[in-house]
Design a protein around this motif. Structure first.
Motif, short mmCIF file in Angstrom:
data_model
loop_
_atom_site.label_atom_id
_atom_site.label_comp_id
_atom_site.label_asym_id
_atom_site.label_seq_id
_atom_site.Cartn_x
_atom_site.Cartn_y
_atom_site.Cartn_z
N ASN A 198 -29.53 19.71 -6.39
CA ASN A 198 -29.88 20.72 -5.40
C ASN A 198 -30.41 21.93 -6.13
OD1 ASN A 198 -29.02 19.21 -3.18
ND2 ASN A 198 -26.89 19.80 -3.58
N GLY A 199 -31.67 22.21 -5.93
CA GLY A 199 -32.26 23.38 -6.59
C GLY A 199 -32.97 24.23 -5.57
N HIS A 200 -33.94 24.95 -6.03
CA HIS A 200 -34.69 25.82 -5.12
C HIS A 200 -36.17 25.63 -5.32
CE1 HIS A 200 -30.77 27.92 -5.50
NE2 HIS A 200 -30.95 28.01 -4.19
N LEU A 201 -36.89 26.04 -4.30
CA LEU A 201 -38.34 26.09 -4.38
C LEU A 201 -38.70 27.56 -4.21
CD1 LEU A 201 -40.60 24.07 -4.73
CD2 LEU A 201 -40.75 23.89 -2.25
N THR A 220 -40.40 24.71 -8.77
CA THR A 220 -38.96 24.51 -8.96
C THR A 220 -38.53 25.06 -10.32
OG1 THR A 220 -39.38 22.32 -9.92
CG2 THR A 220 -38.89 22.41 -7.56
N ARG A 221 -39.51 25.41 -11.16
CA ARG A 221 -39.19 25.91 -12.50
C ARG A 221 -39.98 27.19 -12.77
NH1 ARG A 221 -40.27 21.92 -16.97
NH2 ARG A 221 -42.17 21.47 -15.82
N PRO A 222 -39.53 28.32 -12.19
CA PRO A 222 -40.32 29.56 -12.26
C PRO A 222 -40.61 30.00 -13.70
CG PRO A 222 -38.39 29.84 -10.85
CD PRO A 222 -38.26 28.51 -11.47
N GLU A 223 -39.69 29.74 -14.64
CA GLU A 223 -39.91 30.21 -16.01
C GLU A 223 -41.17 29.61 -16.64
OE1 GLU A 223 -37.64 28.23 -14.98
OE2 GLU A 223 -37.44 26.49 -16.30
#
Ligand SMILES: [Zn+2]
Ligand SMILES: [Zn+2]
Length: 884
Positions: A198-201, A220-223
């Motif tokens: 469970n992650g974020h968009l 899903t991977r802003p960095e």
């Protein structure tokens, strides 16, 4: 004369026989033997760090069953053992020990010293699992034990690498691979395990350079946005028609990046506008290739951010950086929204760290050339999988694989045989090159990396036999016959061995692959150290014996289904061992002081012929089941034959013939049959329970049993179809049914065991009457019957109870067998109880309210109760009449 101990104690027996087998070199496969049919299995090499688990127990018991059976069938059996150096796993173990003991990292020691430590560790602990396999009874050819990093196998690895490099199948290139920042190495796709998380968009605004607002991208991977070199939309997406060709400004980094159009972009995902990070995503990499985009790596190998990102984020761990990036975007008003989002995240198979897709220069193996031939082999049934469903899985994987990344940034393993010259030339060679063939420079540096562990295990079926040399072992035993393995390494190992076999040997490495079950606990959970639900098999062996463990684990695994194991379940195996032991002991007490000779056929009685018939049937069923990889069914048949037919029926049947004053020829016929069937039984059981059977066989040999000195090399029984006699089996079945109903009648009527009953049997058929008379003594003995009368037709005598079997009605006279008054009182009580129950059911059914509210099923249940209770009452009344 040998006598078996009163009780079976596995520990002493197991140690004794294993030593005898090894001393006689029974496990050794002679590559020079001629005129025989070889049979070969290579062990799935356990990790050199390994300790025996129940998974190993199941896997190796199955291999041992095959090896022992084929050996008893006279084939030259090679079961080739060994261990795998297990690159990452072993390096991790030694690194952890080093850190705990000396507070040092491998870098503190340096490559050479660290490798010395790993070898020391291997010498000290590396053979633990092989010792444990001996305790389980495995009949591996230990003289041929191999290790994936021993000299011969290392030479095979180099040879394979060089040959494939020369063919262009092995190549070096810069691609996106799965990187484990903790292990600091590249991983293959198979080692990168996906877990749903469970992650974020995060929806991020990228301002347009022309000041006309912004576009929104979702990630899903802003960095990783710090490594973006474009934004992409689908060319067919009307919403962004005017945007393509424009420039946006990458937030935080303040770099201008182009908006491109690419068919890969999914219009339905997020806003339909995506960020492109070619150095940190395989699909973006491909897009970057198509559009000639810069591939900007933004992380260091340990997962921290590198100098390509703005000052503020440099050196931050990737997940800390993720938070910082999100916060900063938010304070700049560039964070449009955050959605919950579940997605698959890659994890390192070894250390469970989240892996990072990473652009990196690595070595790869091209798969293309092998895919069609491998699919064809399955199609043509040259390669068979048991259970068959795995063929589909295999085919699906083959159709979807990417090239194999084989370089690992580790120290423990086979160092890549590639040298780099200052002039840029790469030398790939079997021996250390002395100079560069291009510029003659002697300044050559070997590649620092090692090969994926599987790059040595994929050669296992032939590298262990001496390849690349053409050895006698290879020509006798390659290709191997069967592979028994766990399904979770079907891609890691099975598929790659198929490739390597075709490539280097021109032949598939095996024709049949059996995938054994997964061992779980009683709640269906996988066995794991952290759950503490994984019993130590050695402790189980110490408590119950190896045979009991082997028996139990096979009996719990119906083909293709999971095993649900609990240590207490080994009672099953122990009970069976004890039953076999006690029966053998009883038999030998009767063999004592007897000269047993082969009887005339006419001297064999019905039960002898029946026993021989059933034995041959058992041989047929068990042998076929083992050959068809249905070990559970084979063992079930062996159990049924041994426990029910031999021990419970035959031994009981012949007891009257052992009695004082019995006919000598008949006794001899019984003893001879018993002895031969018992020997045959221990032979059938030997592959499953090698120790106890060897012990019983040794004792039996003192009673005139002929054949090999040791059971392990005795001949496996062969079914003689002529000795399977359906007529005899039908006859005995009838008699057994008869005994069972008489016993039941006695039990139902509480007849004390000491009292014999009189039985009248009414059988219309002449033949059946004959069958009964033929075995009259035995029936009487087994059913505690006094006089046995057989007639064509009889009316039910007074004071008798009756039962019916196919072809006969049986009456047991209760007169004088029971205490009438006590029996009557009991029946009266029963009558009363049932009567009041009947009344309550009747009342319920007469109750209008109940009938209105109850469901039809409930009403039906009550009606059934009513009729069964009425029947019961009728029976009780009839019984009461008997005792009045
Ligand atoms: Zn890792
Ligand atoms: Zn050079």
């Amino acid at each position: 004369m040998a006598e078996l101990e009163k009780t079976y104690t596995p520990a002493a027996v197991e140690a004794k026989w294993y030593a005898v087998w090894e001393k006689n070199r029974y496990f050794h496969a002679d590559e020079n033997r001629t005129g025989d049919e070889p049979f070969c299995i290579v062990i799935p090499p356990p990790n050199v760090t390994g300790m025996l688990t129940l998974g190993h127990v199941l896997n190796n018991t199955i291999q041992d069953i095959l090896a022992r059976k084929k050996r008893m069938e006279g084939r030259t059996v090679l079961w080739l053992p060994g261990t795998d150096h297990a690159g990452i796993a072993t390096q991790n173990v030694v690194e952890r020990a080093l850190l705990a003991g000396e507070k040092k990292s491998r870098h503190d020691l340096g490559r050479e010293e660290f490798l010395d430590r790993v070898w020391q560790w291997k010498d000290k602990y590396g053979s633990t699992i092989l010792r444990q396999l001996r305790m389980l009874g495995c009949s591996c050819d230990w003289e041929r034990t191999r290790f994936t990093m021993d000299e011969g196998l290392s030479r095979a690895v180099t040879e394979a690498f060089v040959r494939l490099y020369e063919k262009g199948v092995v190549y070096r290139g810069k691609y996106i691979i799965n990187w484990c920042p903790r292990c600091r190495t590249a991983l293959s796709d198979e080692e990168n395990e996906h877990q749903e998380k469970n992650g974020h968009l995060w929806h991020i605004r990228y301002p347009r350079q022309d000041g006309n607002g912004y576009v929104v991208v979702a990630t899903t991977r802003p960095e990783t946005m710090l490594g973006d070199t474009a934004v992409a939309v689908n060319p067919a997406d009307e919403r962004y028609k005017g945007l393509v060709g424009n420039t946006v400004v990458l937030p935080l980094a303040n770099r201008p990046i182009p908006v491109i159009a690419d068919h890969y972009v999914d219009r339905e995902f997020g806003t339909g506008c995506v960020k492109v990070t070619p150095a940190h995503d395989p699909n973006d990499f491909a897009m970057g290739e198509r559009h000639n985009l810069e591939k900007l790596v933004v992380m260091n190998l340990d997962g921290t951010m590198n100098n390509a990102v703005p000052q503020k984020y440099r050196g931050m761990d990737r997940f800390t950086c993720r938070k910082a990036v999100v916060e900063d975007l938010n304070s700049l008003g560039l964070l449009e929204k955050i959605q919950d989002h579940s997605h698959a995240v890659g994890h390192c198979q070894r250390c469970h760290t989240v892996t990072e897709p990473f652009l990196s220069m690595q070595w790869f193996v091209k798969y293309d050339q092998w895919i069609q031939p491998a699919l064809a082999a399955v199609e043509k049934r040259e390669l068979r999988f048991y259970p068959e469903r795995w063929e589909k899985t295999f085919a699906h994987w083959l159709e979807n694989i990417r090239d194999w990344c084989i370089a690992r940034q580790l120290w423990w393993g086979h160092r890549i045989p590639a040298w780099y010259c200052v002039c840029g030339h790469i030398v790939v060679a079997r021996q250390v090159p002395t100079e560069c063939p291009a510029c003659k420079s002697t300044d050559l540096k070997q590649d620092e990396d090692v090969l994926d562990t599987w790059f040595s295990s994929w050669l296992w079926p032939f590298s262990t036999m001496g390849w690349p040399d053409e050895t006698a072992t290879l020509s006798k035993f390659y290709p191997t016959n069967a592979l028994v393995t766990a399904a979770d390494i079907i891609f890691f190992w099975v598929a790659r061995m198929v490739f390597a076999g075709m490539e280097f040997m021109g032949k598939l490495p095996f024709s049949e692959v059996f995938f054994n079950s997964i061992v779980r606990d009683m709640q269906g959970r996988k066995m794991s150290k952290s759950l503490g639900n994984s019993p130590d098999p050695i402790e189980v062996i110490n408590t119950y014996g190896a045979d009991a463990l082997r028996y139990t684990i096979i009996s719990l695994a119906p083909s293709g289904q999971d095993v649900h194991f609990a240590t207490e379940k080994c009672e099953l195996g122990r009970n069976f061992a004890n039953k076999l032991w006690n029966s053998a002991r009883f038999a030998m007490m009767n063999f004592k002081d007897q000269t047993i000779t082969a009887p005339q056929k006419s001297q064999l009685r019905t039960e002898d012929q029946w026993m021989i018939s059933r034995f041959n049937q058992a041989v047929k069923v068990i042998s076929r089941a083992i050959d068809g990889y249905d070990f559970n069914a084979a063992l079930a048949a062996a159990y049924h034959f041994t426990w029910n037919e031999l021990c419970d029926w035959y031994l009981e049947f012949i007891k009257p013939r052992m009695a004082e004053g019995a006919d000598l020829a008949s006794r001899n016929a019984a003893l001879h049959t018993l002895r031969e069937v018992l020997v045959g039984t221990v032979k059938l059981l030997h592959p499953f329970m090698p120790f106890i059977t060897e012990e019983i066989y040794a004792a039996l040999r003192e009673y005139g049993v002929e054949g090999a000195e040791h059971l392990i090399v005795a001949r496996y029984p062969v079914c003689d179809d002529n000795l399977i006699v359906p007529n005899i089996e039908a006859r005995m079945q009838f008699v057994q049914d008869l005994v069972v109903v008489i016993r039941n009648l006695r039990a139902e009527n509480n007849i004390p065991p000491g009292k014999k009953g009189d039985v009248l049997i009414s059988a219309a058929e002449e033949a059946k009457q004959q069958w009964i008379m033929d075995l009259e003594t035995q029936i009487k003995f087994l059913s505690k019957t006094g006089t046995l009368t057989v007639t064509h037709a009889a009316a039910k005598p007074a004071q008798s109870v009756s039962a019916v079997i196919a072809g006969a009605e049986v009456f047991l006279n209760l007169e004088g067998l029971v205490d009438k008054a006590a029996e009557r009182a009991k029946i009266m009580k029963d009558l009363e109880r049932n009567d009041s129950f009947l009344k309550s059911v009747e009342a319920k059914l007469a109750n209008e309210k109940f009938m209105q509210h109850a469901s039809p099923e409930v009403v039906e249940k009550e009606r059934v109760k009513l009729s069964t209770t009425r029947e019961k009452l009728e029976k009780l009344r009839a019984n009461l009449a008997l005792f009045s």
